[in-house]
Write an enzyme that holds these catalytic residues in place. Structure first.
Site, PDB file in Angstrom:
ATOM      1  N   THR A  18       0.736  -1.214  -0.018  1.00  0.00           N
ATOM      2  CA  THR A  18       0.094  -0.231  -0.140  1.00  0.00           C
ATOM      3  C   THR A  18       0.908   1.161   0.016  1.00  0.00           C
ATOM      4  O   THR A  18       0.492   2.300  -0.814  1.00  0.00           O
ATOM      5  CB  THR A  18      -0.885  -0.016   1.249  1.00  0.00           C
ATOM      6  N   ARG A  22       8.193  -2.376   2.201  1.00  0.00           N
ATOM      7  CA  ARG A  22       8.352  -2.511   3.634  1.00  0.00           C
ATOM      8  C   ARG A  22       8.700  -3.911   3.837  1.00  0.00           C
ATOM      9  O   ARG A  22       8.077  -4.803   3.556  1.00  0.00           O
ATOM     10  CB  ARG A  22       7.105  -2.190   4.246  1.00  0.00           C
ATOM     11  N   SER A 120       6.446   3.682   8.425  1.00  0.00           N
ATOM     12  CA  SER A 120       5.502   4.361   9.018  1.00  0.00           C
ATOM     13  C   SER A 120       5.513   3.986  10.267  1.00  0.00           C
ATOM     14  O   SER A 120       6.161   4.017  11.333  1.00  0.00           O
ATOM     15  CB  SER A 120       4.441   4.058   8.175  1.00  0.00           C
ATOM     16  N   HIS A 121       4.131   3.339  10.806  1.00  0.00           N
ATOM     17  CA  HIS A 121       3.890   2.970  12.196  1.00  0.00           C
ATOM     18  C   HIS A 121       4.576   1.690  12.546  1.00  0.00           C
ATOM     19  O   HIS A 121       4.003   1.349  13.581  1.00  0.00           O
ATOM     20  CB  HIS A 121       2.438   3.144  12.326  1.00  0.00           C
ATOM     21  N   LYS A 133       9.916   4.590  -0.226  1.00  0.00           N
ATOM     22  CA  LYS A 133       9.006   4.881  -0.906  1.00  0.00           C
ATOM     23  C   LYS A 133       9.233   5.819  -1.976  1.00  0.00           C
ATOM     24  O   LYS A 133       9.955   6.874  -1.697  1.00  0.00           O
ATOM     25  CB  LYS A 133       7.566   5.176   0.013  1.00  0.00           C
ATOM     26  N   ASP A 284       2.440   9.192  14.317  1.00  0.00           N
ATOM     27  CA  ASP A 284       3.103   7.783  14.103  1.00  0.00           C
ATOM     28  C   ASP A 284       4.582   8.186  13.788  1.00  0.00           C
ATOM     29  O   ASP A 284       5.170   8.944  13.558  1.00  0.00           O
ATOM     30  CB  ASP A 284       2.466   7.149  13.221  1.00  0.00           C
ATOM     31  N   ASP A 286       6.547   8.280  10.995  1.00  0.00           N
ATOM     32  CA  ASP A 286       6.833   9.064   9.980  1.00  0.00           C
ATOM     33  C   ASP A 286       5.904  10.453  10.109  1.00  0.00           C
ATOM     34  O   ASP A 286       5.891  11.153   9.233  1.00  0.00           O
ATOM     35  CB  ASP A 286       6.948   8.570   8.518  1.00  0.00           C
ATOM     36  N   ASP A 288       2.820  11.032   9.970  1.00  0.00           N
ATOM     37  CA  ASP A 288       1.702  11.573   8.852  1.00  0.00           C
ATOM     38  C   ASP A 288       0.441  11.071   9.594  1.00  0.00           C
ATOM     39  O   ASP A 288      -0.623  11.376   8.982  1.00  0.00           O
ATOM     40  CB  ASP A 288       1.734  10.663   7.324  1.00  0.00           C
ATOM     41  N   ARG A 289       0.431  10.263  10.512  1.00  0.00           N
ATOM     42  CA  ARG A 289      -0.786   9.863  11.268  1.00  0.00           C
ATOM     43  C   ARG A 289      -0.981  10.680  12.307  1.00  0.00           C
ATOM     44  O   ARG A 289      -0.108  11.215  13.029  1.00  0.00           O
ATOM     45  CB  ARG A 289      -0.896   8.551  11.478  1.00  0.00           C
ATOM     46  N   THR A 351      -8.436   2.073  -0.022  1.00  0.00           N
ATOM     47  CA  THR A 351      -7.669   2.335   0.948  1.00  0.00           C
ATOM     48  C   THR A 351      -6.057   2.600   0.346  1.00  0.00           C
ATOM     49  O   THR A 351      -5.629   2.147  -0.538  1.00  0.00           O
ATOM     50  CB  THR A 351      -7.247   1.174   1.889  1.00  0.00           C
ATOM     51  N   GLU A 370      -8.640   9.160   6.319  1.00  0.00           N
ATOM     52  CA  GLU A 370      -8.900   7.241   6.360  1.00  0.00           C
ATOM     53  C   GLU A 370      -9.067   7.081   7.921  1.00  0.00           C
ATOM     54  O   GLU A 370      -8.667   7.716   8.767  1.00  0.00           O
ATOM     55  CB  GLU A 370      -7.403   6.810   6.046  1.00  0.00           C
ATOM     56  N   GLU A 371      -9.898   6.078   8.001  1.00  0.00           N
ATOM     57  CA  GLU A 371     -10.083   5.608   9.426  1.00  0.00           C
ATOM     58  C   GLU A 371      -8.899   5.094  10.252  1.00  0.00           C
ATOM     59  O   GLU A 371      -8.818   5.120  11.261  1.00  0.00           O
ATOM     60  CB  GLU A 371     -11.242   4.353   9.355  1.00  0.00           C
ATOM     61  N   SER A 372      -7.722   5.022   9.415  1.00  0.00           N
ATOM     62  CA  SER A 372      -6.596   4.604   9.961  1.00  0.00           C
ATOM     63  C   SER A 372      -5.797   5.805  10.548  1.00  0.00           C
ATOM     64  O   SER A 372      -4.485   5.798  10.527  1.00  0.00           O
ATOM     65  CB  SER A 372      -5.664   3.788   8.926  1.00  0.00           C
ATOM     66  N   LYS A 383      -0.972  12.439   3.914  1.00  0.00           N
ATOM     67  CA  LYS A 383      -1.548  12.769   5.288  1.00  0.00           C
ATOM     68  C   LYS A 383      -0.628  13.346   6.074  1.00  0.00           C
ATOM     69  O   LYS A 383       0.574  13.104   5.868  1.00  0.00           O
ATOM     70  CB  LYS A 383      -2.201  11.462   5.862  1.00  0.00           C
TER      71      LYS A 383
HETATM   72  C1  G1P Z   1      -2.746   1.106   6.533  1.00  0.00           C
HETATM   73  C2  G1P Z   1      -3.910   1.722   6.487  1.00  0.00           C
HETATM   74  C3  G1P Z   1      -4.365   2.521   5.352  1.00  0.00           C
HETATM   75  C4  G1P Z   1      -3.159   3.425   5.306  1.00  0.00           C
HETATM   76  C5  G1P Z   1      -1.931   2.802   5.220  1.00  0.00           C
HETATM   77  C6  G1P Z   1      -0.448   3.634   5.218  1.00  0.00           C
HETATM   78  O1  G1P Z   1      -2.711   0.154   5.202  1.00  0.00           O
HETATM   79  O2  G1P Z   1      -5.087   0.729   6.742  1.00  0.00           O
HETATM   80  O3  G1P Z   1      -5.603   3.287   5.361  1.00  0.00           O
HETATM   81  O4  G1P Z   1      -3.179   4.161   4.193  1.00  0.00           O
HETATM   82  O5  G1P Z   1      -1.709   1.766   6.234  1.00  0.00           O
HETATM   83  O6  G1P Z   1      -0.424   4.431   6.237  1.00  0.00           O
HETATM   84  P1  G1P Z   1      -3.162  -1.472   5.223  1.00  0.00           P
HETATM   85  O7  G1P Z   1      -2.181  -2.033   6.104  1.00  0.00           O
HETATM   86  O8  G1P Z   1      -4.621  -1.407   5.886  1.00  0.00           O
HETATM   87  O9  G1P Z   1      -3.052  -1.831   3.675  1.00  0.00           O
HETATM   88 ZN    ZN Z   2       2.697   6.919   8.776  1.00  0.00          ZN
END
Ligand code: G1P
Ligand code: ZN
Length: 550
Positions: A18, A22, A120-121, A133, A284, A286, A288-289, A351, A370-372, A383
């Site tokens: 996504t 990683r 990221s997280h 990325k 998070d 990086d 962005d969250r 997503t 996004e919900e995340s 983000k």
């Molecule tokens: C997850 C989140 C998605 C977000 C992505 C990157 O991806 O669900 O909303 O854009 O991290 O931060 P997923 O692991 O669900 O593919």
């Molecule tokens: Zn992130």
């Protein structure tokens, strides 16, 4: 010193998910692993530039979230960049940039593109994850065509072109030469802070802090720390200690830098104390969250997007109104209700932030989320965690209302979208595939039936046609929608690094404003039962409950 050609072997598994490639650090530190991916990227950027522009002779932005291996990877990439004809690299000091800051620098300096080093997280450290990325000239994540081309290239790569020059000093601001390439080490915060100054009422915020407004931002020992400190404590005059866990650490100090109530439990605990600050937030790895927390009150990311949409007019950068809004499919429909009431276009995308890019570039939307725990706007193409924090503080200042009061007002006006996401992590990949295949096979027979007491109106595998370029993305998550518009969504994560992660998204709309204290997990129990009946999660995964519920 000169550029040299080094023979290499392709790696089979370099397919990005996504948000880029990683993997475990131990995968990235295999000889030539990072090099192969970067060389493939550079080959594609030099060969197939759709707009006729090739990377050679251009400027790249480079930096990462400071996790373990960041500094080594920066040196490797700089040498490959020099070997592939890049004219200039804008490098964040210490190899540091948050993801939204890379986006901001690419846009402000009109760079060709940028490379973000982050997982990221995901946890960091020698046993943690690493990631890379590419972001294009609009500041946003590479599109699927480019990503696929790079992946295809990694499958056949035979040589690397890299400089044999010694490492440069990445901690020294200013210009350095690496063969024919210029490396400009810049302050990673400056461009980003300039963008924030244009959007928010810094004078109003300074006044708030002077009058004793109290904020706690938990940077989770990740890259958001320096940004939050410079802007909140430095520029806006918030007291020292407003930003906690502010020093980016290679292993995030053992924290899981994913801002949800489970991982950011220390913040939640502080916000429940009698002397809690007025406003709390976490970011998070990086940056962005974001997670927004009021006194004893956690804001759901879907509600956050809806609320920002409803009140954007109070924020200087958005006072002229929004063009439209977008949310990812699994995000709740709270923002749809607000958009409808405001007469704004509202888009539902798959997503991943990259799907918002075209809508933002084309002027179709201003805010997206996004919900995340991700929210952002057209100021960058990622983000943006600290942007969301500043937006909220500006909103609290301009409205004079608390976080909780603002959210309760939203629920009173539009009803409440009761929402939860259940994650089942590290499932064997074959089990996860069986589960999804079983669901897909059952889809056509579901509409019009009642399963586990739930009347199903629609069941499909979400497909998206991009309204700007017409590209179609299939199989973006299974939706089972009930006659009362409650729904369950199933999808597999594209960002995990261990086995598969199943995400089950549960949503129910509660129109009755007097039922605002509904406990989400209890209220969603019928949908949990439906999910189990349809997907046989327990039997297939051997897990009797989710790993994480947010
Ligand atoms: C997850 C989140 C998605 C977000 C992505 C990157 O991806 O669900 O909303 O854009 O991290 O931060 P997923 O692991 O669900 O593919
Ligand atoms: Zn992130």
């Amino acid at each position: 010193m000169a550029s040299q050609t080094i023979p290499t072997e392709p790696f089979a598994g370099q397919r990005p998910g996504t948000s880029g490639l990683r993997k475990k650090v131990t995968v990235f530190t295999q000889p030539h692993y990072l090099e192969n991916f970067v060389q493939s990227l550079f080959d594609v950027l030099n060969a197939t530039a759709a707009d006729g522009r090739a990377l050679s002779g251009q400027t790249l932005v480079l930096g990462g979230d400071g996790r373990f291996h960041n500094r080594v990877a920066v040196q490797t990439i700089l040498k490959l960049a020099a070997g592939n004809g890049v004219a200039r690299v804008l490098l964040g000091r210490g190899g540091i940039f948050s993801t939204p800051a890379v986006s901001a620098v690419i846009r402000r300096r009109q760079a060709f593109g940028g490379i973000v080093l982050s997982a990221s997280h995901n946890p960091g450290g020698p046993d943690g994850d690493f990631g890379i990325k590419y972001n294009a000239g609009n500041g946003g994540p590479a599109n699927e065509t480019l990503t696929e081309a790079v992946y295809a290239r990694t499958q056949g790569l035979r040589e690397l072109r890299s400089s044999d020059a010694p490492d440069i000093d990445i901690d020294r601001l200013g210009l350095q030469q690496l063969d024919d390439m210029v490396v400009e080490v810049i302050d990673p915060v400056a461009d980003y802070a300039a963008v924030m100054r244009e959007l928010f009422d810094f004078d109003l915020l300074r006044g708030m802090f002077q009058r004793g407004f109290r904020v706690r931002v938990d940077a989770m020992n990740a890259v958001g720390g320096p940004y939050a400190k410079a802007i909140l404590e430095g520029e806006l005059g918030a007291p020292a200690g407003t930003v906690v866990n502010a020093e980016p650490l290679e292993d995030f100090g053992g924290l899981h830098p994913d801002p949800n109530p489970v991982n950011a439990e220390d913040l939640i605990a502080h916000m429940q104390r009698p002397d809690a600050p007025d406003f709390g937030a976490a970011m998070d790895g990086d940056a962005d969250r974001n997670m927004v927390v009021g006194r004893n009150f956690v804001v759901s990311p879907s509600d956050s997007l809806a609320l920002m949409t409803a009140h954007a007019g109070l924020i200087p950068g958005y006072k002229d109104g929004l063009l439209g809004v977008a949310r990812s499919m699994p995000t709740s429909a709270a923002v749809d209700r607000v958009a409808k009431a405001m007469g704004l276009p509202c888009f539902e995308t798959p997503t991943g932030w990259k799907f918002f890019g075209n809508l933002l570039d084309d002027g179709k939307v201003t805010l997206c989320g996004e919900e995340s725990y991700g929210t952002g706007s057209d100021h960058v193409r990622e983000k943006d965690g600290l942007w969301a924090v500043l937006f909220w503080i500006n909103l609290v200042a301009a409205s004079g209302k608390s976080v909780e009061a603002l959210v309760r007002e939203l629920w009173t006006a539009h009803g409440r979208c009761v929402y939860s996401r259940h994650d089942y992590e590290a499932i064997p990949t074959d089990k996860a595939d069986t589960l999804m295949a079983g669901l897909r096979a059952a889809l056509p027979s579901l509409p019009g039936t009642t399963v586990a007491g739930c009347a199903i109106a629609l069941a499909d595998d979400f497909a998206y046609t991009d309204p700007v370029d017409g590209s179609v993305s299939q199989k973006q998550g299974i939706r089972v929608i009930l006659t009362d518009r409650s729904r369950v969504v199933f999808r597999l994560s594209g960002t995990g690094t261990e086995g598969a992660t199943l995400r089950v998204y549960l949503e129910r709309h509660e129109p009755d404003a007097t039922r605002h204290d509904l406990e989400a997990q209890t209220a969603l129990q019928p949908l949990v039962a439906l999910a189990e009946t349809l997907a046989h999660i327990r039997t297939l995964t051997n897990m009797d409950k989710p790993t994480v519920m947010t």
